[in-house]
Design a protein around this motif. Structure first.
Motif, short mmCIF file in Angstrom:
data_model
loop_
_atom_site.label_atom_id
_atom_site.label_comp_id
_atom_site.label_asym_id
_atom_site.label_seq_id
_atom_site.Cartn_x
_atom_site.Cartn_y
_atom_site.Cartn_z
N ASP A 128 10.90 3.18 1.36
CA ASP A 128 10.42 3.45 0.01
C ASP A 128 11.59 3.64 -0.94
O ASP A 128 12.75 3.60 -0.54
CB ASP A 128 9.46 4.64 -0.02
CG ASP A 128 10.11 5.98 0.27
OD1 ASP A 128 11.33 6.11 0.12
OD2 ASP A 128 9.38 6.91 0.64
N LYS A 129 11.27 3.88 -2.21
CA LYS A 129 12.31 4.01 -3.24
C LYS A 129 13.28 5.15 -2.93
O LYS A 129 14.43 5.11 -3.35
CB LYS A 129 11.67 4.19 -4.60
CG LYS A 129 10.81 5.43 -4.73
CD LYS A 129 10.08 5.46 -6.06
CE LYS A 129 9.12 6.61 -6.10
NZ LYS A 129 8.24 6.52 -7.26
N ASN A 130 12.85 6.15 -2.19
CA ASN A 130 13.73 7.26 -1.84
C ASN A 130 14.80 6.86 -0.83
O ASN A 130 15.79 7.56 -0.66
CB ASN A 130 12.91 8.44 -1.29
CG ASN A 130 11.94 8.96 -2.34
OD1 ASN A 130 12.28 9.08 -3.50
ND2 ASN A 130 10.72 9.22 -1.93
N ILE A 183 0.84 -1.19 0.00
CA ILE A 183 0.00 0.00 0.00
C ILE A 183 0.88 1.25 0.00
O ILE A 183 0.58 2.23 -0.70
CB ILE A 183 -0.97 0.00 1.20
CG1 ILE A 183 -1.92 -1.20 1.12
CG2 ILE A 183 -1.77 1.30 1.25
CD1 ILE A 183 -2.66 -1.50 2.43
N ALA A 184 1.98 1.20 0.74
CA ALA A 184 2.90 2.34 0.78
C ALA A 184 3.42 2.67 -0.62
O ALA A 184 3.51 3.84 -1.00
CB ALA A 184 4.07 2.04 1.71
N GLU A 185 3.76 1.66 -1.37
CA GLU A 185 4.28 1.87 -2.73
C GLU A 185 3.26 2.64 -3.58
O GLU A 185 3.62 3.58 -4.29
CB GLU A 185 4.60 0.52 -3.38
CG GLU A 185 5.29 0.61 -4.71
CD GLU A 185 6.78 0.93 -4.61
OE1 GLU A 185 7.36 1.24 -5.66
OE2 GLU A 185 7.36 0.88 -3.51
N TYR A 186 2.00 2.23 -3.50
CA TYR A 186 0.96 2.91 -4.28
C TYR A 186 0.72 4.33 -3.77
O TYR A 186 0.55 5.26 -4.55
CB TYR A 186 -0.33 2.08 -4.28
CG TYR A 186 -0.29 0.97 -5.29
CD1 TYR A 186 -0.96 1.08 -6.50
CD2 TYR A 186 0.45 -0.19 -5.06
CE1 TYR A 186 -0.91 0.07 -7.45
CE2 TYR A 186 0.52 -1.20 -6.00
CZ TYR A 186 -0.16 -1.07 -7.19
OH TYR A 186 -0.10 -2.07 -8.13
#
Length: 161
Positions: free
Chosen positions: A156-158, A119-122
């Protein structure tokens, strides 16, 4: 040494009937699909429904496999379906209902860690919070305004860019 204090806030509704009409219908859909979950091993059934920005509703339930844990949680079934059928349409809200054939689930049951990360990714990609409503089979419903309340120090990606 410094300390970091992390706070999360949740709204609590005593019953599904107290939810706003649109969210009540979303939770009713989660309850409906929960009943069809394939959970012969855990006997723990979960249904999830997602309200998209275009007002479409996508639902999913958990799907187990004899090669445990290769099944998939309801939240991820629903969110991946939304991504496949309605790519780039933001998610406004998610409703989750969980029950067990072994014990009563009267308290709100939040998404598992793997589902929180999904959910975090979205939420990060759409740059907007996703309201998450969750409950057991019956009783109170908890609302999180954002996944960040359920997973405040998210990965996350960051993190690795």
């Amino acid at each position: 040494m410094k300390k970091l204090t992390v706070k999360s806030e949740f709204s609590i509704y005593d019953t599904v009937g107290e939810l706003p009409e649109e969210i009540r219908r979303l939770m009713e859909k989660a309850v409906e699909v929960r009943k069809n979950a394939y959970a012969p091993y855990s006997k723990f059934k979960v249904g999830a429904s997602i309200l998209l920005e275009n007002d479409e509703v996508v639902a999913g339930n958990n799907q187990e496999n004899a090669s445990f844990p290769s099944g998939l949680c309801a939240e991820r079934v629903a969110i991946y379906q939304a991504g496949a059928v309605f790519p780039n349409v933001p998610i406004k809200a998610m409703a989750i209902s969980a029950s067990s054939d072994k014990y009563e689930t009267g308290e709100p049951i939040p998404p598992c860690g793997a589902c929180r990360q999904t959910i975090a990714e979205y939420e990060i990609n759409q740059r907007a919070p996703i309201a998450i409503y969750f409950m057991g089979k019956s009783g109170k419903v908890m609302k999180s305004e954002s996944l960040k309340d359920l997973l405040p120090l998210l990965f996350d990606k960051n993190t690795f860019i």
